[in-house]
Design a protein around this motif. Structure first.
Motif, short mmCIF file in Angstrom:
data_model
loop_
_atom_site.label_atom_id
_atom_site.label_comp_id
_atom_site.label_asym_id
_atom_site.label_seq_id
_atom_site.Cartn_x
_atom_site.Cartn_y
_atom_site.Cartn_z
N ALA A 137 0.84 -1.21 0.00
CA ALA A 137 0.00 0.00 0.00
C ALA A 137 0.87 1.25 0.00
CB ALA A 137 -0.92 0.00 1.22
N GLY A 138 1.96 1.21 0.77
CA GLY A 138 2.88 2.35 0.80
C GLY A 138 3.51 2.61 -0.56
N PHE A 139 3.89 1.54 -1.25
CA PHE A 139 4.48 1.67 -2.58
C PHE A 139 3.46 2.27 -3.55
CE2 PHE A 139 5.80 0.14 -6.78
CZ PHE A 139 7.15 0.46 -6.77
N THR A 140 2.21 1.81 -3.45
CA THR A 140 1.14 2.34 -4.30
C THR A 140 0.93 3.83 -4.03
OG1 THR A 140 0.06 0.17 -4.25
CG2 THR A 140 -1.26 2.04 -5.00
N SER A 141 0.92 4.19 -2.74
CA SER A 141 0.75 5.59 -2.36
C SER A 141 1.90 6.44 -2.87
CB SER A 141 0.65 5.72 -0.84
OG SER A 141 -0.56 5.17 -0.37
N ALA A 142 3.11 5.86 -2.88
CA ALA A 142 4.27 6.60 -3.38
C ALA A 142 4.10 6.93 -4.86
CB ALA A 142 5.54 5.78 -3.15
N ILE A 143 3.53 6.00 -5.62
CA ILE A 143 3.29 6.24 -7.04
C ILE A 143 2.24 7.34 -7.21
CG2 ILE A 143 2.37 5.23 -9.17
CD1 ILE A 143 3.60 2.55 -8.26
N VAL A 144 1.18 7.29 -6.37
CA VAL A 144 0.14 8.33 -6.42
C VAL A 144 0.75 9.69 -6.11
CG1 VAL A 144 -1.98 9.16 -5.35
CG2 VAL A 144 -1.72 6.73 -5.86
N LEU A 145 1.61 9.74 -5.07
CA LEU A 145 2.28 10.99 -4.70
C LEU A 145 3.13 11.52 -5.86
CD1 LEU A 145 3.41 10.30 -1.04
CD2 LEU A 145 2.07 12.28 -1.78
N ALA A 146 3.83 10.61 -6.54
CA ALA A 146 4.66 11.03 -7.67
C ALA A 146 3.80 11.64 -8.77
CB ALA A 146 5.45 9.83 -8.20
N MET A 147 2.64 11.04 -9.04
CA MET A 147 1.73 11.57 -10.05
C MET A 147 1.20 12.95 -9.65
SD MET A 147 -0.32 8.05 -10.95
CE MET A 147 -1.46 8.84 -12.07
N ILE A 148 0.88 13.10 -8.34
CA ILE A 148 0.41 14.41 -7.86
C ILE A 148 1.50 15.46 -8.04
CG2 ILE A 148 -0.21 15.68 -5.75
CD1 ILE A 148 -1.66 13.11 -4.81
N ALA A 149 2.75 15.08 -7.72
CA ALA A 149 3.87 16.01 -7.87
C ALA A 149 4.02 16.44 -9.32
CB ALA A 149 5.16 15.36 -7.37
N LEU A 150 3.88 15.49 -10.25
CA LEU A 150 3.98 15.82 -11.68
C LEU A 150 2.87 16.76 -12.12
CD1 LEU A 150 4.93 12.34 -13.23
CD2 LEU A 150 6.35 14.40 -13.19
N LEU A 151 1.64 16.51 -11.64
CA LEU A 151 0.50 17.36 -12.02
C LEU A 151 0.67 18.77 -11.48
CD1 LEU A 151 -2.46 14.85 -11.48
CD2 LEU A 151 -1.68 15.82 -13.66
N ILE A 152 1.09 18.87 -10.20
CA ILE A 152 1.29 20.20 -9.60
C ILE A 152 2.41 20.93 -10.33
CG2 ILE A 152 2.06 21.42 -7.52
CD1 ILE A 152 0.72 19.26 -5.85
N GLY A 153 3.51 20.20 -10.60
CA GLY A 153 4.63 20.81 -11.30
C GLY A 153 4.25 21.30 -12.70
N TYR A 154 3.50 20.48 -13.43
CA TYR A 154 3.07 20.85 -14.78
C TYR A 154 2.18 22.09 -14.75
CZ TYR A 154 0.60 20.66 -19.24
OH TYR A 154 0.07 20.99 -20.47
N GLU A 155 1.22 22.10 -13.83
CA GLU A 155 0.30 23.24 -13.73
C GLU A 155 1.05 24.51 -13.33
OE1 GLU A 155 -3.35 25.22 -13.94
OE2 GLU A 155 -2.79 23.20 -14.60
N ALA A 156 2.01 24.35 -12.39
CA ALA A 156 2.76 25.51 -11.91
C ALA A 156 3.63 26.11 -13.02
CB ALA A 156 3.63 25.11 -10.72
#
Length: 424
Positions: free
Chosen positions: A99-118
């Motif tokens: 579950a932690g590994f899955t959450s890490a992937i979700v966090l990475a996707m969130i970081a990419l989305l925030i970075g792209y939008e910013a």
């Protein structure tokens, strides 16, 4: 044909390898989901009633936050309900790491989305409604602070969080060192603990000064007059006592060296924590939930700073810049979580010291370790497979199981015993 005896530690016992705070962490995670869900409904309903697109957008963002928490909560619940399911050969202790590994992937996707939008907004600024955006960011921060409070107790910190499911005797005294000055050199005596019962260590602090093993011993003298003798084994760069040191660790010590006896004292003091042991006991599921909360809080703080500066000085670029910084912070936390959980899922040895201690215990008895594998089954639970060659016919697997029980974090052991006449 090989002649060997093989047995598993605790044959017939259940394979429950959940962390010490499993049920408590499960309750905390569901509580955070309830808080985020309530906030989500308030923002979406309120935004719809008052025509605030920003409020609705933050409510939808809160729903993704609750969804990320749901991964951790369902992992806890599933692991607990199926802890005794025989289909899981080594229990469900690793489900939290998955579950932690899955959450890490979700966090990475969130970081990419925030970075792209910013980055997009840096080159193409959009109008900012400060009157709505700042209060929403503040409310989001307050929700995250409440979530941190709910999750606290089983986890401290974001990138180096721990799950403290161990007892008093699993702490470290390595900082307390008594130095002994002799004509042949300076030697340091310390009480060393690394997730197993404590032992004495003697190291040389002078070049080319080595102690003859047969001439070294330590005797502890406690306040009530009780004495205990400790003999030593050579570990290459240092000497280590073969016997464990019982608690408490406040006593006078008589050190016998080739030049005579030396007297030092150890005082019982506040314990520190050992990194290798904490890596083995860490609950990565609660850690992933904690990082989600911390990531959201960091974004809220940066958003507030960026918005206030943008409104005060007209620096519209500060808001997207804060987003870029937030994306980098989240990406860093995601990488750390992905690295640690991925290693456990691939059965990397998370506690090399445990493997060294198992090897030393066997070989101190005059036997030889042919093969040794130690890996993590769940928070605070390690498994070992040991192949031993011995000259002592009476040493059955039970002999080694009894000896290895001193390592409290070693929950599942399989021993193969090979008599010396077997070709190796």
């Amino acid at each position: 044909m090989s002649d060997f005896k093989d047995a598993a530690f605790g044959a017939g016992h259940d394979h429950i390898f959940l962390g010490a705070g499993h049920e408590s962490n499960e309750r905390k995670t569901w509580a955070v989901i309830a808080l985020c869900s309530a906030m989500m409904l308030v923002e979406i309903v309120g935004g719809s009633m008052f025509g605030s697109l920003a409020l609705v957008a933050d409510g939808l963002h809160m729903s993704t936050h609750a969804g990320a928490m749901l991964i951790a909560a369902l992992a806890y619940t599933y692991a607990r309900k199926h802890a005794t399911d025989s289909r899981f050969v080594f229990g469900t202790g690793k489900l939290g790491d998955l579950a932690g590994f899955t959450s890490a992937i979700v966090l990475a996707m969130i970081a990419l989305l925030i970075g792209y939008e910013a980055v997009s907004r840096l080159f193409s600024p959009v109008p900012i409604h400060f009157g709505e955006a700042i209060p929403i960011a503040v409310v989001g921060l307050l929700v995250n602070i409440a979530s941190v409070w709910l999750l606290s107790g089983g986890h401290h910190g974001h990138s180096h969080g721990h799950s403290h499911g161990h007892g008093h005797d699993e702490h470290g005294h390595e900082d307390e060192v008594q130095r002994i000055f002799t004509p042949s050199g300076v030697f340091a005596l310390s009480i060393f603990e690394d997730g197993v019962p404590p032992v004495f260590r003697i190291t040389s602090e002078t070049a080319n000064s080595k102690l003859p093993l047969q001439s070294v011993s330590v005797t502890t003298v406690r306040p009530d007059g009780t004495q205990q003798l400790f003999m030593f084994a050579d570990r290459g760069g240092y000497l280590e006592s073969k016997e464990d040191i019982p608690e408490p660790h406040g006593f006078k010590v008589i050190v016998r060296l080739p030049d005579g006896e030396h007297e030092v004292e150890f005082e019982e003091h506040e314990h520190s924590h050992d990194d290798a042991h904490e890596a083995a006991t860490r609950d990565h599921n609660i850690r992933s939930a904690y990082i989600h909360v911390m990531a959201d809080a960091a974004v809220s703080v940066l958003a507030i700073i960026g918005l206030v500066l943008a409104r005060t000085f007209g620096w519209l670029w500060m808001d997207p810049l804060a987003g870029v910084i937030g994306a980098l912070v989240i990406a860093n936390w995601s990488y750390g979580l992905m690295r640690d959980t991925g290693g456990i899922l691939l059965d990397m040895s998370s506690d090399q010291r445990m493997a060294d201690n198992v090897r030393h215990l066997v070989e101190d008895n005059g036997d030889k370790v042919l093969d040794l594998h130690v890996w993590r089954l769940g928070p605070g639970h390690m498994s070992a497979v040991v192949s031993v060659v011995t000259t002592e016919a009476q040493r059955t697997p039970g002999f080694y199981h009894a000896a290895l029980k001193r390592f409290r974090g070693l929950s599942h052991v399989t021993v193969e015993v090979n008599p010396t006449h077997v070709a190796v």
